[in-house]
Scaffold this motif. Structure first.
Motif, PDB file in Angstrom:
ATOM      1  N   MET A 175       0.801  -1.176   0.000  1.00 58.81           N
ATOM      2  CA  MET A 175       0.000   0.000   0.000  1.00 58.81           C
ATOM      3  C   MET A 175       0.853   1.253   0.000  1.00 58.81           C
ATOM      4  SD  MET A 175      -3.340   0.585   0.648  1.00 58.81           S
ATOM      5  CE  MET A 175      -4.494   1.241   1.581  1.00 58.81           C
ATOM      6  N   ALA A 176       1.990   1.192   0.684  1.00 57.39           N
ATOM      7  CA  ALA A 176       2.878   2.342   0.740  1.00 57.39           C
ATOM      8  C   ALA A 176       3.441   2.638  -0.643  1.00 57.39           C
ATOM      9  CB  ALA A 176       4.009   2.086   1.727  1.00 57.39           C
ATOM     10  N   ALA A 177       3.678   1.617  -1.424  1.00 59.63           N
ATOM     11  CA  ALA A 177       4.198   1.817  -2.773  1.00 59.63           C
ATOM     12  C   ALA A 177       3.160   2.537  -3.627  1.00 59.63           C
ATOM     13  CB  ALA A 177       4.567   0.483  -3.406  1.00 59.63           C
ATOM     14  N   ASP A 178       1.884   2.186  -3.462  1.00 62.32           N
ATOM     15  CA  ASP A 178       0.830   2.868  -4.206  1.00 62.32           C
ATOM     16  C   ASP A 178       0.735   4.332  -3.813  1.00 62.32           C
ATOM     17  OD1 ASP A 178       0.153   0.605  -5.576  1.00 62.32           O
ATOM     18  OD2 ASP A 178      -1.538   0.077  -4.274  1.00 62.32           O
ATOM     19  N   LEU A 179       0.928   4.607  -2.513  1.00 64.60           N
ATOM     20  CA  LEU A 179       0.869   5.974  -2.022  1.00 64.60           C
ATOM     21  C   LEU A 179       2.036   6.790  -2.598  1.00 64.60           C
ATOM     22  CD1 LEU A 179      -0.463   8.059  -0.174  1.00 64.60           C
ATOM     23  CD2 LEU A 179       1.006   7.236   1.666  1.00 64.60           C
ATOM     24  N   TRP A 180       3.231   6.202  -2.564  1.00 66.45           N
ATOM     25  CA  TRP A 180       4.399   6.901  -3.122  1.00 66.45           C
ATOM     26  C   TRP A 180       4.249   7.107  -4.618  1.00 66.45           C
ATOM     27  CZ3 TRP A 180       7.580   9.837  -0.789  1.00 66.45           C
ATOM     28  CH2 TRP A 180       7.874   9.648   0.534  1.00 66.45           C
ATOM     29  N   THR A 181       3.696   6.162  -5.298  1.00 66.88           N
ATOM     30  CA  THR A 181       3.482   6.302  -6.736  1.00 66.88           C
ATOM     31  C   THR A 181       2.528   7.458  -7.009  1.00 66.88           C
ATOM     32  OG1 THR A 181       3.771   3.925  -7.030  1.00 66.88           O
ATOM     33  CG2 THR A 181       2.705   5.102  -8.824  1.00 66.88           C
ATOM     34  N   SER A 182       1.472   7.545  -6.215  1.00 66.71           N
ATOM     35  CA  SER A 182       0.509   8.636  -6.390  1.00 66.71           C
ATOM     36  C   SER A 182       1.152   9.983  -6.065  1.00 66.71           C
ATOM     37  CB  SER A 182      -0.707   8.419  -5.488  1.00 66.71           C
ATOM     38  OG  SER A 182      -1.391   7.259  -5.862  1.00 66.71           O
ATOM     39  N   VAL A 183       1.934  10.046  -4.988  1.00 63.44           N
ATOM     40  CA  VAL A 183       2.582  11.308  -4.591  1.00 63.44           C
ATOM     41  C   VAL A 183       3.579  11.745  -5.657  1.00 63.44           C
ATOM     42  CG1 VAL A 183       4.168  12.345  -2.910  1.00 63.44           C
ATOM     43  CG2 VAL A 183       2.217  11.006  -2.122  1.00 63.44           C
ATOM     44  N   LEU A 222       1.644  12.898  -8.669  1.00 62.01           N
ATOM     45  CA  LEU A 222       1.054  14.209  -8.406  1.00 62.01           C
ATOM     46  C   LEU A 222       2.129  15.302  -8.440  1.00 62.01           C
ATOM     47  CD1 LEU A 222      -1.451  15.839  -7.703  1.00 62.01           C
ATOM     48  CD2 LEU A 222      -0.997  15.363  -5.287  1.00 62.01           C
ATOM     49  N   ALA A 223       3.289  15.025  -7.868  1.00 63.49           N
ATOM     50  CA  ALA A 223       4.399  15.994  -7.881  1.00 63.49           C
ATOM     51  C   ALA A 223       4.860  16.229  -9.320  1.00 63.49           C
ATOM     52  CB  ALA A 223       5.551  15.491  -7.020  1.00 63.49           C
ATOM     53  N   GLY A 224       4.890  15.206 -10.123  1.00 62.93           N
ATOM     54  CA  GLY A 224       5.277  15.353 -11.523  1.00 62.93           C
ATOM     55  C   GLY A 224       4.285  16.210 -12.292  1.00 62.93           C
ATOM     56  N   VAL A 225       2.993  15.991 -12.029  1.00 64.60           N
ATOM     57  CA  VAL A 225       1.956  16.791 -12.681  1.00 64.60           C
ATOM     58  C   VAL A 225       2.080  18.249 -12.244  1.00 64.60           C
ATOM     59  CG1 VAL A 225      -0.540  17.198 -12.797  1.00 64.60           C
ATOM     60  CG2 VAL A 225       0.353  14.881 -13.055  1.00 64.60           C
ATOM     61  N   ALA A 226       2.279  18.490 -10.939  1.00 67.32           N
ATOM     62  CA  ALA A 226       2.414  19.853 -10.424  1.00 67.32           C
ATOM     63  C   ALA A 226       3.653  20.519 -11.010  1.00 67.32           C
ATOM     64  CB  ALA A 226       2.483  19.838  -8.902  1.00 67.32           C
TER      65      ALA A 226
END
Length: 172
Positions: A1-9, A12-16
């Protein structure tokens, strides 16, 4: 689950970051376009102003030539309005002084004195306040000074020449 969270973060940082860089690039492009438009407008204003100045100078020269012709046509001896000379010359001199005012208003400040001096010389020649001096002799100096000042004014400010030297790098 932590890997999914880091992937999302990270996503999101890449999009920002991508959005921020895109906004910066658009802003820089817009500012560049604004500067180009300001320069274009400045050039257009300068060209329009120069055209007005040229027109004012052309009008003054045409009126000066008409006044000079009137000076040569003046009846001698001076008397009443012989052959309508005075009736014709009044409007010529009025046009000369009007054109002189236009040059004073629209052109370089360095032209004020030469225009005024030339106009006064023409006025003296027309009304024969020049004694026994020929019209052309009386007008020569002031006319030359005016023409020289007008040419200088139209030439605009001179930019100093810069010499660029190419650096010669040795070829390898």
């Amino acid at each position: 689950m932590a890997a999914d969270l880091w992937t999302s973060v990270v996503s999101l940082a890449g999009v920002a970051l991508g959005g921020g860089l895109t906004a910066l690039a658009q802003r820089a492009t817009q500012r560049s376009a604004e500067r180009v438009e300001e320069r274009r407008q400045a050039v257009a204003t300068t060209e329009s102003r120069r055209a007005e100045q040229i027109e004012a100078l052309k009008e003054f020269v045409a009126c000066a030539q008409a006044a000079e012709r009137a000076a040569y046509r003046r009846p001698d001896p001076w008397g009443d309005d012989e052959d309508g000379w005075m009736t014709q010359t009044g409007p010529v001199m009025t046009a000369l002084w009007t054109a002189s005012g236009q040059v004073t208003l629209l052109c370089d400040e360095a032209l004020i004195e030469p225009v005024t001096t030339y106009g006064r010389a023409l006025n003296a020649a027309v009304w024969r306040d020049i004694g026994d001096v020929e019209v052309n002799e009386h007008l020569e100096a002031s006319k030359s000074a005016f023409m020289s000042a007008a040419r200088t004014s139209l030439a605009g400010p001179r930019r100093p020449k810069t010499h660029r030297t190419r650096s010669r790098l040795p070829l390898l």
